[in-house]
Design a protein around this motif. Structure first.
Motif, mmCIF file in Angstrom:
data_model
loop_
_atom_site.group_PDB
_atom_site.id
_atom_site.type_symbol
_atom_site.label_atom_id
_atom_site.label_comp_id
_atom_site.label_asym_id
_atom_site.label_seq_id
_atom_site.Cartn_x
_atom_site.Cartn_y
_atom_site.Cartn_z
ATOM 1 N N ARG A 161 0.832 -1.217 0.000
ATOM 2 C CA ARG A 161 0.000 0.000 0.000
ATOM 3 C C ARG A 161 0.858 1.256 0.000
ATOM 4 N NH1 ARG A 161 -2.176 3.091 4.134
ATOM 5 N NH2 ARG A 161 -1.459 1.617 5.706
ATOM 6 N N ASN A 162 1.899 1.256 0.819
ATOM 7 C CA ASN A 162 2.771 2.424 0.887
ATOM 8 C C ASN A 162 3.630 2.583 -0.358
ATOM 9 O OD1 ASN A 162 2.794 3.875 3.753
ATOM 10 N ND2 ASN A 162 2.391 1.713 4.085
ATOM 11 N N LEU A 163 4.058 1.470 -0.932
ATOM 12 C CA LEU A 163 4.837 1.545 -2.168
ATOM 13 C C LEU A 163 3.982 2.071 -3.315
ATOM 14 C CD1 LEU A 163 6.905 -1.758 -1.946
ATOM 15 C CD2 LEU A 163 7.782 0.573 -1.799
ATOM 16 N N LEU A 164 2.717 1.664 -3.362
ATOM 17 C CA LEU A 164 1.807 2.191 -4.383
ATOM 18 C C LEU A 164 1.601 3.696 -4.198
ATOM 19 C CD1 LEU A 164 -0.899 -0.627 -4.571
ATOM 20 C CD2 LEU A 164 0.768 -0.004 -6.339
ATOM 21 N N THR A 165 1.487 4.120 -2.940
ATOM 22 C CA THR A 165 1.326 5.548 -2.662
ATOM 23 C C THR A 165 2.557 6.329 -3.115
ATOM 24 O OG1 THR A 165 -0.077 5.069 -0.755
ATOM 25 C CG2 THR A 165 0.900 7.261 -0.869
ATOM 26 N N LEU A 166 3.754 5.796 -2.811
ATOM 27 C CA LEU A 166 4.993 6.460 -3.225
ATOM 28 C C LEU A 166 5.097 6.519 -4.747
ATOM 29 C CD1 LEU A 166 7.598 5.057 -0.684
ATOM 30 C CD2 LEU A 166 6.959 7.443 -0.981
ATOM 31 N N SER A 167 4.702 5.449 -5.421
ATOM 32 C CA SER A 167 4.767 5.454 -6.889
ATOM 33 C C SER A 167 3.796 6.474 -7.472
ATOM 34 C CB SER A 167 4.461 4.054 -7.441
ATOM 35 O OG SER A 167 3.128 3.684 -7.159
ATOM 36 N N GLN A 168 2.620 6.631 -6.845
ATOM 37 C CA GLN A 168 1.669 7.653 -7.290
ATOM 38 C C GLN A 168 2.231 9.053 -7.086
ATOM 39 O OE1 GLN A 168 -1.746 6.138 -4.926
ATOM 40 N NE2 GLN A 168 -2.893 6.190 -6.840
ATOM 41 N N LEU A 169 2.936 9.248 -5.978
ATOM 42 C CA LEU A 169 3.571 10.542 -5.725
ATOM 43 C C LEU A 169 4.650 10.827 -6.760
ATOM 44 C CD1 LEU A 169 3.864 10.439 -1.831
ATOM 45 C CD2 LEU A 169 2.530 12.087 -3.147
ATOM 46 N N ASP A 170 5.467 9.816 -7.050
ATOM 47 C CA ASP A 170 6.537 9.991 -8.037
ATOM 48 C C ASP A 170 5.975 10.318 -9.411
ATOM 49 O OD1 ASP A 170 8.470 9.531 -6.150
ATOM 50 O OD2 ASP A 170 8.714 7.412 -6.622
#
Length: 328
Positions: A161-170
């Motif tokens: 979940r957090n990795l998906l959030t970081l990828s969305q931010l990037d």
């Protein structure tokens, strides 16, 4: 340019001779004009061919060489403009290529870290599942393994979940809202998941924020940012310690402090704590190293700032500042 002016002068002289009736002189001048015109044509054609050869060689050096050829600054004309534009384009492509290389290297490192983080709990789940299937374990062990599998699955879920959030931010795909929220309510909801954890560890978790304080921000993701920081502070605070969350406000900004009196952060680790997947000395074994990185990105995306101060043995203080005129 001088040859062209001379041709014009000679042409006017020939016209004068024609008017005056001096045909012999006129013929001489016309012959001279013709010769000069021929020489001029040959001169400019040769110069154009020479410039084209230089442009071709320049492109070949760019294509075959490892470094960018020097740009000649003193030349003039359309071909010189073309050479200048080629130089600018190649510089831009070179920079884009370098940036793409760094991004590719970063992606490879990130995938390696993700693979490592997921592989460890999956291996544990596989082993415990095989033991459960064997039927040769006690009921107590069965219950223990079931709890551990559930814990590892929740950990993987949190990681993804957090990795998906970081990828969305990037990728700049995560759209943050601008909401008028209660600061007290936001902090209480951010701390709620850790109340039991704090109680079991014997750590006092307190919130100091006025009931009427309001803040313009994305309630969900700002709460997530605070939550990750609170979790980090609790993990590094021993029994008998305390974690305090305080909020203050003026006409320009809202400041949220998350303080603990735990182990503190070594000076050499402090500049890197907001880097994703960074795990310095003293980091817990099951730490992934993305919580603080995500908190920073969430705050920065709202035109805010986040800063950490710490001293070993005395604790840490995280300072979040969100400006009143910030726009999402």
């Amino acid at each position: 340019m001088e040859l062209r002016i001379q041709l014009v002068i000679m042409a006017f002289a020939a016209a004068g001779c024609l008017i005056s009736g001096n045909l012999k002189t006129m013929c001489v001048l016309l012959a001279a004009c013709g010769g000069a015109l021929f020489l001029t044509t040959v001169f400019f054609r040769n110069r154009r061919e020479r410039e084209l050869r230089e442009i071709i060689l320049y492109l070949m050096r760019i294509q075959d060489g490892l470094c960018l050829p020097e740009l000649k600054r003193c030349r003039e004309g359309r071909l010189a403009i073309l050479e200048s534009e080629i130089y600018k384009l190649v510089v831009q492509i070179s920079r884009e290529s370098e940036r793409a290389g760094k991004e590719k290297e970063y992606l490879a490192e990130m995938l390696s870290d993700i693979s490592h983080q997921v592989k460890t709990p999956l291996s544990s789940i596989t082993i415990m599942t095989e033991l459960l299937r064997s039927g040769e374990i006690s009921e107590d062990k069965r219950e223990e393994f079931t709890d551990k599998i559930d814990s590892q699955v929740r950990r993987i879920t949190w990681l993804i979940r957090n990795l998906l959030t970081l990828s969305q931010l990037d990728a700049d795909m995560l759209k943050l809202k601008r909401e008028n929220v209660s600061v007290r309510k936001l902090l209480e909801e951010a701390c709620q998941p850790f109340e039991i954890m704090a109680e079991l560890k014997g750590v006092m978790l307190t919130i100091d924020a006025p009931e009427d304080m309001r803040l313009m921000c994305d309630e969900r993701w700002t709460g997530e940012a605070v939550s990750n920081i609170v979790k980090n502070c609790l993990e590094h605070t021993s029994a008998g310690g305390k974690v305090e969350i305080q909020a203050a406000q003026n006409n320009f900004s809202t400041t949220i402090l998350v303080k603990d009196n735990g182990a503190g952060i070594p000076a050499e680790n402090l500049p890197h704590i907001f880097e994703r997947f960074y795990k310095g000395a003293g980091t817990q074994k099951d730490s992934v190293g993305i919580g603080l990185a995500m908190s920073k990105q969430m705050i920065l995306r709202q035109n805010g700032t986040i800063h950490a101060e710490s001293e070993e043995g005395k604790g840490s203080c995280f300072r979040i500042k969100l400006y009143t005129d910030a726009t999402l």
